[in-house]
Design a protein around this motif. Structure first.
Motif: not given
Length: 235
Positions: A51, A110, A112-113, A120, A124, A166-168
């Motif tokens: 990650n 993240s 994705f954010d 995104t 996914v 995905a990890e913030r």
């Protein structure tokens, strides 16, 4: 002379900096181009547990084991997530932060954010083709890579760990103490760029130096001499 640590983006590896690294070394600089876990020649290490934290540790460990300080730290694309996390951990060792058409995250965000929602969703959905743990590489044409390098990019691209997107990122704000900050935007894409908003955010900020290049997303491949000049000036 200066020391550079150049961090690649998703689906890539340290190999993407070969041209720029050679140009910087010809000027007498020391250059490190680490490959992140699960990518490039380290693709055999890809797993569901890789990650963003893993990748921040990859690069922070280069500083530790090579005894580096006063470093120009640059990240391309996803690499912007990584260099921000590294600089937040070891800001005293970083003299300049350079974002090469890269994500510019804030605390708690993240990739994705801060990516375009359609990207995104596409990433996914496509992870199902890699057992749900990784995102297959888009073709080089997705990034408008120049014709001379496109085939090599497609050949060397590797699936990218979904968990890293995905990890913030948790930030203390220490990265904002780095005295020099540079943003480089590759402004020629056949689609909406997720990086233009970051360029627009900093281009008039006196704390930043911003450049917009007439090339695709892979600025270090499309315009290696200009990229090397910008990095050299950041030292």
């Amino acid at each position: 002379m200066a020391t550079f640590v150049l961090v690649h983006g998703a689906w890539s590896g340290g190999w993407c900096y070969a041209k720029v690294a050679a140009l910087l070394r010809a000027r007498g600089h020391t250059v490190f181009t680490p490959t992140l876990t699960g990518q490039g020649e380290r693709a055999h290490l890809l797993s569901a547990s890789v990650n963003l934290t893993t990748h921040v540790a990859d690069v922070a460990n280069v500083f530790h084991y090579e005894g580096l300080g006063d470093v120009v730290l640059a990240g391309h694309s996803y690499g912007g997530m990584v260099v921000t996390g590294v600089a937040d951990r070891i800001a005293a060792r970083v003299s300049a932060l350079v974002y090469l058409d890269a994500f510019l995250p804030e605390n708690g965000q993240s990739l994705f954010d801060i990516n375009i929602p359609a990207n995104t969703q596409r990433f996914v959905a496509s992870a199902g083709n890699c057992g749900g743990i990784a995102v297959p590489a888009p073709p080089a044409s997705f990034f408008n890579v120049n014709a001379a390098d496109a085939a090599r990019v497609d050949m060397l691209a590797t699936p990218f760990p979904l968990a890293a997107m995905a990890e913030r990122l948790t930030l203390t704000g220490a990265h904002e103490t780095v005295r020099k900050r540079v943003y480089v935007h590759g402004r020629v894409l056949p689609r909406e760029s997720p990086f233009k908003p970051f360029y627009d955010r900093v281009r008039d900020d006196p704390g930043w130096t911003a450049h917009a290049l007439a090339c695709g997303h892979h600025v270090m491949l499309d315009m290696p001499e200009t990229t090397a000049d910008i990095l050299h000036a950041a030292a």
